[in-house]
Write a protein that holds these residues in place. Structure first.
Motif, short mmCIF file in Angstrom:
data_model
loop_
_atom_site.label_atom_id
_atom_site.label_comp_id
_atom_site.label_asym_id
_atom_site.label_seq_id
_atom_site.Cartn_x
_atom_site.Cartn_y
_atom_site.Cartn_z
N HIS A 5 0.82 -1.21 0.00
CA HIS A 5 0.00 0.00 0.00
C HIS A 5 0.86 1.26 0.00
CE1 HIS A 5 -3.84 -2.03 0.33
NE2 HIS A 5 -3.26 -2.86 1.18
N ALA A 28 -5.11 9.28 2.13
CA ALA A 28 -6.12 9.07 1.09
C ALA A 28 -6.34 10.38 0.36
CB ALA A 28 -7.42 8.59 1.72
N THR A 29 -6.45 10.31 -0.95
CA THR A 29 -6.59 11.53 -1.74
C THR A 29 -8.02 11.83 -2.14
OG1 THR A 29 -6.13 10.27 -3.75
CG2 THR A 29 -4.26 11.37 -2.69
N ALA A 31 -12.44 11.35 -1.69
CA ALA A 31 -13.46 11.32 -0.65
C ALA A 31 -13.65 9.89 -0.17
CB ALA A 31 -14.78 11.86 -1.18
N VAL A 32 -13.83 9.71 1.10
CA VAL A 32 -14.04 8.40 1.69
C VAL A 32 -15.50 8.25 2.03
CG1 VAL A 32 -13.42 6.86 3.58
CG2 VAL A 32 -11.71 8.42 2.63
N GLU A 33 -16.11 7.20 1.48
CA GLU A 33 -17.51 6.95 1.76
C GLU A 33 -17.63 6.05 2.97
OE1 GLU A 33 -19.92 5.77 -1.51
OE2 GLU A 33 -18.74 6.95 -2.94
N PRO A 34 -18.55 6.37 3.87
CA PRO A 34 -18.70 5.52 5.05
C PRO A 34 -19.17 4.12 4.67
CG PRO A 34 -20.46 7.16 4.93
CD PRO A 34 -19.51 7.45 3.82
#
Length: 171
Positions: A5, A28-29, A31-34
């Protein structure tokens, strides 16, 4: 896993006192979704599983998890031991679960030898390494899926059922 990673890991040890591991992973570049937690039932069974894992602690934990799901477990610590065990009791073993990365003989090589003994043998592979080259379509006939470590008991139970059915996980 860290290197796969694009991360780094360092260790500092003070004998008899402590060992500290420092892990750096890239930010992380996007958007992170829940993640939505789903509560699906654990899949259970009573079949016989040949568990092939060279790490004794990991093998013991997996045996305990599989037995808690109702399965009967036969252990092997090497690919050669797995082939020998299978050759003595092929009719008794419903699924062979193998770690891919083992010394002397990989899980893939061991399963190929098991398939020579029994063309109907069913298998499932486990790995802690991330590789785009590892896809079920490129693996020996009879391998239903690849389970990526670390995994939850829920994932394990689903993959085991799919492996016994001879089909890949559809998640």
């Amino acid at each position: 896993i860290v290197h796969a990673h694009a991360g780094t890991i360092a260790a500092k040890s003070e004998p008899g006192v402590r060992t500290t591991f420092i892990v750096h992973l890239p930010l992380a570049t996007g958007a992170v979704e829940p993640v939505q937690a789903t509560q699906t039932a654990l899949h259970t069974g009573s079949e016989v599983i040949l568990l092939v894992e060279d790490n004794e602690a990991v093998r013991a934990n997996l045996r305990q998890l599989l037995e808690s799901l109702g399965y009967n477990v036969i252990e092997a610590s090497t690919g050669a031991e797995a082939v020998d065990t299978y050759s003595r009791t092929p009719a008794d073993i419903d699924l062979v679960v193998l770690d891919i990365n083992m010394p002397q003989m990989t899980g893939i090589e061991a399963f190929a030898k098991i398939r020579e003994l029994d063309p109907d043998a069913k298998g499932m592979l486990m790995t802690g390494f991330v590789s785009d080259d590892l896809v079920p379509e490129t693996l020996p006939e009879g391998i239903a899926d690849i389970l990526r470590k670390p995994f939850t008991i829920r994932e394990l139970s689903t993959h085991i059922r799919d492996g016994l059915a001879g089909k890949p996980d559809e998640d």
